[in-house]
Scaffold this active site. Structure first.
Site, short mmCIF file in Angstrom:
data_model
loop_
_atom_site.label_atom_id
_atom_site.label_comp_id
_atom_site.label_asym_id
_atom_site.label_seq_id
_atom_site.Cartn_x
_atom_site.Cartn_y
_atom_site.Cartn_z
N ASP A 81 21.70 44.01 4.51
CA ASP A 81 22.97 43.34 4.29
C ASP A 81 23.19 42.27 5.36
O ASP A 81 22.57 42.31 6.43
CB ASP A 81 24.12 44.37 4.34
CG ASP A 81 25.42 43.85 3.72
OD1 ASP A 81 25.45 42.69 3.26
OD2 ASP A 81 26.40 44.61 3.70
N ASP A 84 29.23 38.97 9.23
CA ASP A 84 30.02 37.81 9.65
C ASP A 84 29.86 37.57 11.14
O ASP A 84 29.91 36.43 11.60
CB ASP A 84 31.49 38.01 9.27
CG ASP A 84 31.64 38.14 7.77
OD1 ASP A 84 31.22 37.22 7.06
OD2 ASP A 84 32.12 39.20 7.30
N LYS A 94 32.13 42.75 9.27
CA LYS A 94 31.73 42.47 7.90
C LYS A 94 32.98 42.45 7.02
O LYS A 94 34.03 42.89 7.42
CB LYS A 94 30.75 43.56 7.41
CG LYS A 94 29.42 43.50 8.13
CD LYS A 94 28.39 44.47 7.58
CE LYS A 94 28.32 44.52 6.10
NZ LYS A 94 28.10 43.22 5.46
N GLY A 95 32.79 41.92 5.82
CA GLY A 95 33.90 41.91 4.87
C GLY A 95 34.36 40.53 4.47
O GLY A 95 35.31 40.40 3.70
N GLY A 97 33.13 38.77 2.40
CA GLY A 97 33.03 38.72 0.94
C GLY A 97 33.85 39.82 0.27
O GLY A 97 33.70 40.05 -0.95
N GLU A 103 30.12 48.45 1.07
CA GLU A 103 29.02 48.20 2.03
C GLU A 103 28.90 49.37 3.01
O GLU A 103 27.80 49.83 3.33
CB GLU A 103 29.26 46.89 2.77
CG GLU A 103 29.07 45.68 1.86
CD GLU A 103 29.49 44.36 2.49
OE1 GLU A 103 29.09 43.32 1.96
OE2 GLU A 103 30.21 44.36 3.50
C1 5RP Z 1 30.57 40.70 2.48
C2 5RP Z 1 29.93 40.71 3.82
C3 5RP Z 1 28.84 39.73 4.06
O1 5RP Z 1 27.72 40.44 4.51
C4 5RP Z 1 29.26 38.75 5.11
O2 5RP Z 1 30.48 38.15 4.71
C5 5RP Z 1 28.20 37.67 5.32
O3 5RP Z 1 28.13 36.86 4.20
P1 5RP Z 1 27.15 35.63 4.08
O4 5RP Z 1 25.77 36.19 3.99
O5 5RP Z 1 27.59 34.95 2.81
O6 5RP Z 1 27.33 34.75 5.29
O7 5RP Z 1 30.28 41.45 4.70
O8 5RP Z 1 31.65 41.58 2.40
#
Ligand code: 5RP
Length: 219
Positions: A81, A84, A94-95, A97, A103
């Site tokens: 995964d 952020d 994280k979060g 998205g 997750e």
């Molecule tokens: C989603 C997350 C993602 O892992 C986090 O936002 C990173 O996203 P990206 O790969 O688009 O930069 O926690 O809930």
């Protein structure tokens, strides 16, 4: 290299951490989308995937990868995964998205969390990125007031509704110097479903995308 090329690089590099014949845990986000695209090219190597969001499930199925429910597996060897933010201990925010709850559930099934991220996500102290928190809608105002008492400014993320039917608040102004303690504290607040601090479910490995190539960090 553009940020997207850095993400694609680590998405491909994560294939090295697959365990042949096993189910893989799959996160959510633009970096994970690159991982799913790479996984599609070797899909016969895995028995399927447990997904952390409706969006990842859709992408996995479109790529011909079988998606299992979390309750169909007891353990999985690896969860891949994005993040952020990630610090020098493998603790993460994280979060971004809005998929943080699922997750954390899938991360909890996994023996190893492999974080894939471009180098902009590496920080000394967590908290520059507004901390996402999934909250049951009737508790949003209460939770916002609690964060204000901690010195944070929490705002509800527009009309976003998570895959679990809840709201997200994003909290800025927090310097998260003790991620384990803060995760534990916020998780106790009534109405909080999940806080986006991943300290109890930290990364063991981070594949960091840099213009010089993929840097492997072990925690
Ligand atoms: C989603 C997350 C993602 O892992 C986090 O936002 C990173 O996203 P990206 O790969 O688009 O930069 O926690 O809930």
């Amino acid at each position: 290299m553009t940020p997207d090329e850095l993400k694609a690089q680590v998405g491909r590099a994560a294939l090295e951490y697959l365990v042949d014949g096993a189910v893989v845990g799959v996160g959510t986000g633009s970096t994970v989308n690159h991982f799913i695209d790479a996984l599609a090219t070797v899909r016969q190597r895995v028995a399927g995937a447990v997904s952390s969001s409706v969006a990842s499930t859709t992408r996995l199925r479109a790529a011909g990868i079988e998606v299992l429910e979390a309750d169909q597996v007891e353990r999985i060897p690896v969860y891949i995964d994005g993040a952020d933010e990630i610090d020098g201990h493998g603790f993460m925010i994280k979060g971004g998205g809005a998929a943080l709850t699922r997750e954390k559930i899938v991360a909890d099934l996994a023996d190893r969390f492999v974080c894939i991220a471009d180098q902009s996500k590496q920080v000394a102290v967590l908290g520059r990125f507004p901390l996402p928190v999934e909250v049951i809608p009737m508790a949003v105002a209460q939770v916002v007031r609690r964060f204000a008492r901690l010195g944070g400014q929490a705002v509800q993320r527009g009309r976003v509704v998570t895959d679990n039917g809840n709201a997200i608040v994003d909290v800025s102004g927090l310097a998260i110097r003790d991620p384990l303690a803060m995760e534990t504290e916020i998780n106790q607040w009534p109405g909080v479903v999940t806080v986006g601090i991943f300290a109890r479910h930290k990364a063991q490995i981070c594949l960091l995308g840099t213009p010089e190539g993929v840097k492997t960090l072990r925690f």
